[in-house]
Design an enzyme around this catalytic site. Structure first.
Site, PDB file in Angstrom:
ATOM      1  N   HIS A  72     -38.462  67.495  -0.004  1.00 21.41           N
ATOM      2  CA  HIS A  72     -37.144  67.560  -0.683  1.00 21.41           C
ATOM      3  C   HIS A  72     -36.494  66.175  -0.660  1.00 21.41           C
ATOM      4  CE1 HIS A  72     -37.069  72.006  -0.693  1.00 21.41           C
ATOM      5  NE2 HIS A  72     -37.453  71.968   0.560  1.00 21.41           N
TER       6      HIS A  72
ATOM      7  N   ALA B  36     -41.026  73.238   4.960  1.00 21.03           N
ATOM      8  CA  ALA B  36     -41.324  73.222   6.399  1.00 21.03           C
ATOM      9  C   ALA B  36     -42.828  73.340   6.654  1.00 21.03           C
ATOM     10  CB  ALA B  36     -40.573  74.346   7.113  1.00 21.03           C
TER      11      ALA B  36
END
Lengths: 235, 235
Positions: B159, B123
């Site tokens: 990811h 994030a």
């Protein structure tokens, strides 16, 4: 009397679009000669026309005609006059943005609550909950709000996917994501596996399909609900 | 001169937190006695203190102390006076909401552009792009905007996960989601696999790690970029 089908997915692996649901839909829409299709979620960015054509072909096989909401001059009139409504899957952020932009979120909610038969699949199911905050979709557009139709008193996670135990991937599992949602929200979340759907008749909510569903409630361990479970009192 | 590390993940499978990056971080933060940690993304809903403790333990091993931004009375002062900054992973919607609520999104961007060494993971990496619109996270809170730091002229998908060809799951693949983003946005998206990171020194952007990265551009087929690829001119 509410009459709603909320399906995890439109399509099962190696099946045609809506194939597994077709007998259910034949009964669900039995009083409809035509239904209104809401193609706003545009899966893969396809056009409203292309998406409506896809729905049209399937419903033709049960003698129901389909008209896309984008074909109407006034989407409010389209909803008010619809015999039945189907909102297809795709991207939930896009769908919700469009429903707000066209100023029909509240009208759609009231119309379905007042008894117009409704079918939602995937993104079209996500919007049946209190908010779209448990969607799996990518935020490709910025909607004015995450609040949705509130046809049920909980949230949904369609295409619910169990964690792959052998995975070496470190991104969050679906269960971890829903756990994060519950760090900030008390709304229950029902993980609907592909092939499951909710049937709503009046105030009765029943889990349908052959699979169990996974229920997540704040500060509780998740539980598995068997097919035919009654979810009427979940909130 | 900009000095930024943008990592796909903090943690590799069966490794400890930040273990694979530690030699890189030792050099990246070599002029820092202490760094500021931004724990707002709160993975799994853990507290700011717990999360900061996790970062503190790792940086202790390279003789750098860590202080969480939540420990400061004024987060603006904390950013202005930081020797280095690390934003950890978790939920991007939550992180972005907090950065706006604390009114530090723009200040953080300016500070890093002016040369304060920065590390982002997951994030904390997502926010380095032009927007958070290619995050994988669940929209558990409603941020006032999807615009982010703009430290680079493209977006990231941390990811990054290749489609499992044998999967029977009908939910969208990562590639399909990014394709949907490009139906409405022209910003390039770099899919960073776990173990990859971007190194930014001044205006030079280099892909690091052992794996290739997948580049998605609007109206073009995706391409694979080898390690050490120069991304300085991507926009």
């Amino acid at each position: 009397m509410k009459k709603i089908i909320i399906a995890s997915t439109s399509t099962l692996h190696e099946e045609r679009y809506l194939e597994y649901l077709l007998p259910v839909l034949e009964s669900h829409f039995k009083n409809c000669k035509s239904i209104l299709f809401i193609p706003y979620a545009r899966p893969g960015g396809i056009s409203h026309d292309e998406y409506t054509q896809k729905a049209t072909e399937v419903f033709l096989s049960i003698n129901i005609s389909v008209k896309g909401i984008h074909e109407f001059e006034n989407p409010e009139t389209a909803i008010k006059e619809a015999e039945g409504i189907f909102t297809g899957g795709g991207n939930t952020f896009l769908l919700v943005s469009q429903l707000y932009r066209k100023n029909i979120m509240q009208l759609l909610s009231e119309t379905v609550k007042n008894g117009t038969p409704y079918l939602g699949t995937s993104a079209g199911s996500n919007i049946c909950g209190l908010s779209m905050q448990t969607t799996n979709d990518m935020p490709i557009v910025y909607p004015p709000s995450f609040q949705t139709l509130g046809l049920i008193s909980f949230n949904l996670n369609p295409h619910y996917l169990d964690a792959a135990l052998e995975s070496k991937h470190m991104g969050e599992t679906r269960e971890e994501r829903i756990h994060e949602f519950h760090a900030f929200n008390s709304v229950p979340v029902l993980g609907l596996r592909e092939g499951s759907w909710l049937e709503i008749k009046g105030e009765k909510i029943t889990l349908k399909g052959n699979l169990s569903a996974r229920l997540f409630q704040q500060n509780q361990l998740p539980t598995e609900l068997d097919p035919e479970s009654d979810l009427s009192n979940l909130n």
